[in-house]
Design a protein around this motif. Structure first.
Motif, mmCIF file in Angstrom:
data_model
loop_
_atom_site.group_PDB
_atom_site.id
_atom_site.type_symbol
_atom_site.label_atom_id
_atom_site.label_comp_id
_atom_site.label_asym_id
_atom_site.label_seq_id
_atom_site.Cartn_x
_atom_site.Cartn_y
_atom_site.Cartn_z
ATOM 1 N N ALA A 1 31.809 -18.048 39.922
ATOM 2 C CA ALA A 1 30.637 -17.846 40.414
ATOM 3 C C ALA A 1 29.806 -17.056 39.298
ATOM 4 O O ALA A 1 28.503 -17.291 39.390
ATOM 5 N N ALA B 1 26.965 -18.398 37.048
ATOM 6 C CA ALA B 1 25.403 -18.535 37.255
ATOM 7 C C ALA B 1 24.652 -17.293 36.825
ATOM 8 O O ALA B 1 23.637 -17.353 36.482
ATOM 9 N N TRP C 1 30.142 -26.218 37.322
ATOM 10 C CA TRP C 1 29.376 -26.247 38.355
ATOM 11 C C TRP C 1 28.463 -24.961 38.867
ATOM 12 O O TRP C 1 27.111 -25.061 38.820
ATOM 13 N N HIS C 2 29.118 -23.828 38.556
ATOM 14 C CA HIS C 2 28.297 -22.677 38.807
ATOM 15 C C HIS C 2 27.192 -22.776 37.649
ATOM 16 O O HIS C 2 26.157 -22.038 37.965
ATOM 17 N N TRP C 3 27.741 -22.708 36.377
ATOM 18 C CA TRP C 3 26.709 -22.713 35.314
ATOM 19 C C TRP C 3 25.408 -23.728 35.537
ATOM 20 O O TRP C 3 24.522 -23.342 35.302
ATOM 21 N N LEU C 4 25.754 -24.869 36.092
ATOM 22 C CA LEU C 4 24.780 -25.748 36.127
ATOM 23 C C LEU C 4 23.829 -25.176 37.455
ATOM 24 O O LEU C 4 22.464 -25.366 37.514
ATOM 25 N N ARG C 5 24.571 -24.836 38.472
ATOM 26 C CA ARG C 5 23.852 -24.209 39.659
ATOM 27 C C ARG C 5 22.802 -23.024 39.183
ATOM 28 O O ARG C 5 21.656 -22.905 39.617
ATOM 29 N N GLY C 6 23.498 -22.466 38.155
ATOM 30 C CA GLY C 6 22.518 -21.090 37.681
ATOM 31 C C GLY C 6 21.347 -21.647 36.878
ATOM 32 O O GLY C 6 20.111 -21.271 36.824
ATOM 33 N N GLN C 7 21.496 -23.047 35.934
ATOM 34 C CA GLN C 7 20.408 -23.516 35.484
ATOM 35 C C GLN C 7 19.339 -23.823 36.325
ATOM 36 O O GLN C 7 18.121 -23.519 35.967
ATOM 37 N N VAL C 8 19.701 -24.515 37.357
ATOM 38 C CA VAL C 8 18.819 -25.060 38.184
ATOM 39 C C VAL C 8 18.041 -23.762 39.099
ATOM 40 O O VAL C 8 16.618 -23.628 39.196
ATOM 41 N N ALA C 9 18.838 -22.818 39.512
ATOM 42 C CA ALA C 9 18.155 -21.696 40.302
ATOM 43 C C ALA C 9 17.468 -20.780 39.511
ATOM 44 O O ALA C 9 16.331 -20.323 40.011
ATOM 45 N N ARG D 1 15.685 -21.434 36.438
ATOM 46 C CA ARG D 1 15.080 -22.324 35.491
ATOM 47 C C ARG D 1 13.671 -21.776 35.171
ATOM 48 O O ARG D 1 12.923 -22.186 34.007
#
Length: 362
Positions: A228, A231, A325-333, A335
């Protein structure tokens, strides 16, 4: 402790007076930490603030864990389960007008001369010193190689700005606005704050006091849950640029390899769904090779027991997709997160400098 304090001039004591802030989830280690703090030779804290960060009332009073010598100095505040950054902010703001705030984790053990060493650490600072680190020791088992989790915990001993034991000048905390509460885990919030205060012209120095950080028990899947933090790394990059790793002396990790291995797995599944067996076989082989390399890299330095090998095999397959998954979640959160601007952070009266510009390709 009182004998040491009695030998100090009043002006000196005022300059080095401190409060201790401990965010806690009420773990059994809290009592061990508090007993060591009470027994440490040297001047006691002016205040002890325990931040109860449990999400719901479990019925247990934290005051019951506080040794008698510290009880009259203790305040308990509620953190609301928002993570250690928010809990530390609640703690230092409730500590009163003491010049220094010492943050301790609830699973550390201050050394026998911790308070005396802290007094010397604080006395040696200048007006431009924002914080003083401690020496963190992680005891590892004798007679065998450490496990992956034990090696992970041992890395805390070399972490540059770890808040397991960190003394911050109150005025520096106020100038920086405290910890960034977007960091919800005990990860990167310490590096973020240190980067902000040093960018504003403060310094962070190394202290002489010693604190032990035991390896706490953890389940088989702890290494997967730790992903996690990817992110949080995204948030750090948004705030401080790509070069923040270098400035914080932080390890880069294996995210590029995790992206490649996860991409191979996705490609293999896609080829299989499209009935392209050769492509599925080739991509599956790449996934297997990457997963095997990762597992062996974690197994070799360890004890190589059956349980450890099984744990490494299972988690080495699960970590790459979890990290991605957590890296992509961080990119969205994050941005829309703007870069950190030093102009909003106060430094020492005589010093304020802009952060170093990022080099292209750093």
């Amino acid at each position: 402790m009182s004998g040491y304090g009695a030998r100090q001039p009043d002006a000196h004591r005022a300059e080095t007076a401190y409060a201790v802030v401990i965010p806690t989830l009420g773990r059994p280690s809290l009592g061990v930490c508090l007993r060591a703090l009470a027994a440490a030779d040297g001047p006691p804290p002016e205040r002890l603030v325990l931040v109860d960060d449990r999400r719901r009332d479990t019925g247990g009073s934290l005051l019951a864990e506080v040794p008698q010598p510290l009880r009259s100095r203790t305040t308990v505040v509620t953190g609301g389960g928002r993570g250690p950054a928010a809990a530390r902010n609640a703690g230092w703001r409730a500590a009163g007008p003491v010049p220094w705030i010492v943050f301790l984790d609830d699973d550390v053990v201050p050394g026998a001369t911790w308070a005396a060493d802290l007094a010397r650490d604080l006395a040696a600072t200048t007006a431009g010193t924002a914080a003083v680190t401690a020496r963190i020791e992680v005891p590892l088992p004798a007679g065998r190689r450490p496990t992956d989790w034990e090696r992970n915990t041992a890395g805390l001993a070399s972490a540059r700005w770890i808040t397991a034991d960190m003394a911050y000048r109150r005025t520096a905390l106020e100038a920086a606005g405290g910890f960034d509460e977007r960091f919800r885990r005990a990860f990167r919030e310490d590096a973020d704050l240190a980067l902000r205060v040093t960018a504003a012209g403060w310094s962070v120095t190394e202290g002489s006091r010693t604190t032990t950080h035991p390896v706490r028990p953890a389940g088989r899947w702890i290494s997967v849950r730790l992903q996690a933090g990817n992110a949080d790394d995204v948030l750090m990059t948004r705030l401080h640029g790509r070069g923040w790793w270098r400035r914080a002396d932080a390890p880069r990790g294996r995210l590029p390899a995790h992206l490649a291995v996860t991409g191979a797995a996705v490609a293999a599944l896609s080829c299989a769904a499209l009935r392209r067996p050769r492509g599925a076989l080739a991509c599956g082989a790449l996934w297997l090779a990457g997963t095997a390399e990762f597992a062996l890299a974690r197994i070799r330095p360890g004890p190589r027991t059956r349980d450890e090998v099984v744990t490494m095999a299972l988690t080495s397959a699960a970590i790459p997709p979890a990290a991605v998954w957590h890296w992509l979640r961080g990119q969205v959160a994050h941005r829309r997160t703007p870069p950190f601007g030093v102009s909003g952070t106060g430094g020492p009266p005589w010093a304020r400098r802009e952060p170093e510009p990022e080099r292209v390709g750093s």
